[in-house]
Write a protein that holds these residues in place. Structure first.
Motif, PDB file in Angstrom:
ATOM      1  N   PRO A 261      -9.837  -6.550 -21.203  1.00 34.43           N
ATOM      2  CA  PRO A 261     -11.048  -6.422 -22.041  1.00 34.43           C
ATOM      3  C   PRO A 261     -11.711  -5.050 -21.989  1.00 34.43           C
ATOM      4  N   GLY A 262     -11.672  -4.411 -20.840  1.00 35.02           N
ATOM      5  CA  GLY A 262     -12.350  -3.116 -20.712  1.00 35.02           C
ATOM      6  C   GLY A 262     -11.434  -1.922 -20.871  1.00 35.02           C
ATOM      7  N   ARG A 263     -10.276  -2.120 -21.494  1.00 31.54           N
ATOM      8  CA  ARG A 263      -9.259  -1.071 -21.595  1.00 31.54           C
ATOM      9  C   ARG A 263      -9.801   0.198 -22.267  1.00 31.54           C
ATOM     10  N   LYS A 264     -10.385   0.049 -23.430  1.00 27.42           N
ATOM     11  CA  LYS A 264     -10.878   1.211 -24.176  1.00 27.42           C
ATOM     12  C   LYS A 264     -11.998   1.918 -23.419  1.00 27.42           C
ATOM     13  N   ILE A 265     -12.867   1.139 -22.813  1.00 26.68           N
ATOM     14  CA  ILE A 265     -13.966   1.715 -22.035  1.00 26.68           C
ATOM     15  C   ILE A 265     -13.414   2.543 -20.876  1.00 26.68           C
ATOM     16  N   LEU A 266     -12.396   2.009 -20.204  1.00 26.65           N
ATOM     17  CA  LEU A 266     -11.787   2.693 -19.062  1.00 26.65           C
ATOM     18  C   LEU A 266     -11.174   4.026 -19.494  1.00 26.65           C
ATOM     19  N   ILE A 267     -10.416   4.007 -20.573  1.00 22.65           N
ATOM     20  CA  ILE A 267      -9.764   5.222 -21.056  1.00 22.65           C
ATOM     21  C   ILE A 267     -10.794   6.238 -21.539  1.00 22.65           C
ATOM     22  N   ASP A 268     -11.804   5.771 -22.270  1.00 16.29           N
ATOM     23  CA  ASP A 268     -12.862   6.678 -22.750  1.00 16.29           C
ATOM     24  C   ASP A 268     -13.631   7.297 -21.590  1.00 16.29           C
ATOM     25  N   GLN A 269     -13.863   6.500 -20.557  1.00 14.04           N
ATOM     26  CA  GLN A 269     -14.570   6.991 -19.369  1.00 14.04           C
ATOM     27  C   GLN A 269     -13.760   8.089 -18.692  1.00 14.04           C
ATOM     28  N   PHE A 270     -12.455   7.843 -18.556  1.00 10.03           N
ATOM     29  CA  PHE A 270     -11.591   8.846 -17.943  1.00 10.03           C
ATOM     30  C   PHE A 270     -11.582  10.130 -18.776  1.00 10.03           C
ATOM     31  N   LYS A 271     -11.423   9.998 -20.092  1.00  2.41           N
ATOM     32  CA  LYS A 271     -11.362  11.158 -20.977  1.00  2.41           C
ATOM     33  C   LYS A 271     -12.635  11.998 -20.875  1.00  2.41           C
ATOM     34  N   LYS A 272     -13.763  11.331 -20.915  1.00  3.33           N
ATOM     35  CA  LYS A 272     -15.037  12.046 -20.880  1.00  3.33           C
ATOM     36  C   LYS A 272     -15.188  12.832 -19.586  1.00  3.33           C
ATOM     37  N   GLU A 273     -14.896  12.186 -18.461  1.00  2.00           N
ATOM     38  CA  GLU A 273     -15.057  12.846 -17.169  1.00  2.00           C
ATOM     39  C   GLU A 273     -14.005  13.932 -16.968  1.00  2.00           C
ATOM     40  N   ALA A 274     -12.757  13.658 -17.385  1.00  2.00           N
ATOM     41  CA  ALA A 274     -11.677  14.615 -17.209  1.00  2.00           C
ATOM     42  C   ALA A 274     -11.905  15.880 -18.026  1.00  2.00           C
TER      43      ALA A 274
ATOM     44  N   GLY B  82       0.811  -1.210   0.000  1.00  2.00           N
ATOM     45  CA  GLY B  82       0.000   0.000   0.000  1.00  2.00           C
ATOM     46  C   GLY B  82       0.845   1.261   0.000  1.00  2.00           C
ATOM     47  N   SER B  83       1.995   1.205   0.678  1.00  3.34           N
ATOM     48  CA  SER B  83       2.864   2.384   0.741  1.00  3.34           C
ATOM     49  C   SER B  83       3.563   2.649  -0.587  1.00  3.34           C
ATOM     50  N   LEU B  84       3.672   1.630  -1.438  1.00  5.27           N
ATOM     51  CA  LEU B  84       4.308   1.780  -2.750  1.00  5.27           C
ATOM     52  C   LEU B  84       3.302   2.146  -3.846  1.00  5.27           C
ATOM     53  N   ALA B  85       2.035   1.925  -3.568  1.00  4.19           N
ATOM     54  CA  ALA B  85       0.998   2.111  -4.596  1.00  4.19           C
ATOM     55  C   ALA B  85       0.947   3.538  -5.123  1.00  4.19           C
ATOM     56  N   GLY B  86       1.212   4.514  -4.253  1.00  3.76           N
ATOM     57  CA  GLY B  86       1.130   5.906  -4.668  1.00  3.76           C
ATOM     58  C   GLY B  86       2.108   6.257  -5.772  1.00  3.76           C
ATOM     59  N   ALA B  87       3.326   5.724  -5.674  1.00  2.00           N
ATOM     60  CA  ALA B  87       4.332   6.012  -6.698  1.00  2.00           C
ATOM     61  C   ALA B  87       3.880   5.506  -8.060  1.00  2.00           C
ATOM     62  N   ILE B  88       3.362   4.284  -8.086  1.00  2.00           N
ATOM     63  CA  ILE B  88       2.961   3.673  -9.354  1.00  2.00           C
ATOM     64  C   ILE B  88       1.699   4.328  -9.902  1.00  2.00           C
ATOM     65  N   SER B  89       0.857   4.856  -9.022  1.00  2.00           N
ATOM     66  CA  SER B  89      -0.372   5.507  -9.483  1.00  2.00           C
ATOM     67  C   SER B  89      -0.081   6.704 -10.377  1.00  2.00           C
ATOM     68  N   ASN B  90       1.063   7.358 -10.169  1.00  5.64           N
ATOM     69  CA  ASN B  90       1.444   8.477 -11.020  1.00  5.64           C
ATOM     70  C   ASN B  90       1.627   8.037 -12.466  1.00  5.64           C
ATOM     71  N   LEU B  91       2.178   6.849 -12.659  1.00  4.17           N
ATOM     72  CA  LEU B  91       2.384   6.334 -14.017  1.00  4.17           C
ATOM     73  C   LEU B  91       1.058   5.982 -14.677  1.00  4.17           C
ATOM     74  N   THR B  92       0.163   5.367 -13.923  1.00  4.60           N
ATOM     75  CA  THR B  92      -1.157   5.034 -14.475  1.00  4.60           C
ATOM     76  C   THR B  92      -1.914   6.305 -14.832  1.00  4.60           C
ATOM     77  N   PHE B  93      -1.826   7.303 -13.964  1.00  2.00           N
ATOM     78  CA  PHE B  93      -2.476   8.592 -14.220  1.00  2.00           C
ATOM     79  C   PHE B  93      -1.921   9.226 -15.493  1.00  2.00           C
ATOM     80  N   TRP B  94      -0.602   9.241 -15.637  1.00  2.00           N
ATOM     81  CA  TRP B  94       0.025   9.813 -16.832  1.00  2.00           C
ATOM     82  C   TRP B  94      -0.440   9.074 -18.083  1.00  2.00           C
ATOM     83  N   ARG B  95      -0.541   7.763 -18.003  1.00  2.00           N
ATOM     84  CA  ARG B  95      -0.957   6.983 -19.173  1.00  2.00           C
ATOM     85  C   ARG B  95      -2.433   7.219 -19.511  1.00  2.00           C
ATOM     86  N   LEU B  96      -3.257   7.362 -18.504  1.00  2.00           N
ATOM     87  CA  LEU B  96      -4.659   7.674 -18.769  1.00  2.00           C
ATOM     88  C   LEU B  96      -4.779   9.015 -19.492  1.00  2.00           C
ATOM     89  N   ILE B  97      -3.968   9.974 -19.081  1.00  2.00           N
ATOM     90  CA  ILE B  97      -4.000  11.295 -19.714  1.00  2.00           C
ATOM     91  C   ILE B  97      -3.518  11.212 -21.160  1.00  2.00           C
TER      92      ILE B  97
END
Length: 282
Positions: free
Chosen positions: A261-274, A121-136
């Protein structure tokens, strides 16, 4: 070059190498850094943090700042490795083993195998930055060249004291000519959800993201912006992204798995809300 490599391994963000100097040899040294200096300092600071318990004074802030800097350096190292497919192919397994291996020498087992979940859990924050950058950048590919990952991840007191995990600078300005910064507090979700809330300084809610970000957290972000970015127009956001061990990711590099399987849906959902709330510029 030897001195430069040593600096890069010690301080990934403060002394990044040029693209010409970024070689597999350089990044392979990062695995030794994870197993050695990073692991030792992570262990020391986690144990110091626990020994202070409910102490909220300067010593607590000092430890949390050190952990935030280590998270920032880890995120930048993982980012560098993951930017090159050949490097990633060679280093994915050694990095995963160094961080999350079953052996006692892995970072995740520094407090003992019975505390593995806590350290994960203490390491999750560092990796979340990469996922956030990729979603953007996967939502709007034109933003990849406008967003500097090394500047986006802040660490230090901005994180520890002011609850600011990321600062997005897309080069946008207000009509009056002020530069716009988007300040973000990141949370992770093990089921793989993406949620984004805007935080309005003049109309604060009691909580955001279902309670994982409090009004006090929001107030800390605003205080930090006033102190560190007085000449900018700042907007504030609370964002939840899939954690490194969630179904869409399941890797140490925050990569949204191509086969999910839900990759495109996830990214589209993020884009729409962001875009709707202004987290991403139109």
């Amino acid at each position: 070059m030897v001195d430069q490599v040593a600096e890069v391994v010690s301080h990934w963000v403060e002394a990044p190498v040029s693209s010409e100097g970024l070689t597999l040899e350089v990044l392979r040294k990062g695995v030794d850094w994870l197993k050695g200096d990073f692991r030792n300092r992570w262990n020391k600071n986690l144990r110091s943090l626990e020994s202070l318990k409910d102490n909220r004074g300067k010593e607590m802030l000092k430890i949390c700042t050190e952990l935030a800097n280590l998270q920032r350096d880890l995120a930048y190292y993982l980012f560098l490795v993951s930017q090159n497919r050949d490097f990633l192919r060679e280093l994915e397994k050694p990095v995963r083993e160094a961080l999350f291996g079953e052996g006692r020498d892995s970072v995740v087992n520094v407090l003992g195998m019975d505390r593995r979940g806590f350290v994960e859990g203490s390491l999750a924050g560092a990796i979340s930055n990469l996922t956030f950058w990729r979603l953007i950048t996967e939502s709007k590919q034109d933003l990849a060249g406008r967003l500097d990952f090394a500047q986006m991840i802040v660490g230090g007191e901005l994180d520890a004291r002011y609850a600011i995990d990321a600062v997005l600078d897309f080069g946008t300005k207000t009509k009056g000519g002020k530069k716009v910064l988007r300040l973000v507090q990141l949370k992770t979700d093990r089921s793989g959800q993406v949620v984004a809330n805007e935080v309005h300084p003049n109309d604060l809610k009691t909580e955001y993201l279902g309670g994982s970000v409090t009004k006090k957290d929001a107030e800390r972000m605003i205080e930090g912006a006033r102190e560190r970015y007085p000449d900018y127009y700042c907007r504030f956001f609370a964002v939840c992204v899939p954690s490194f061990d969630s179904p869409p990711v399941r890797n140490a590099f925050g990569i949204i798995h191509p086969g999910y399987p839900g990759r495109k849906i996830l990214i589209d959902q993020f884009k729409k809300e962001a875009e709707r709330i202004g987290l991403l510029p139109n």
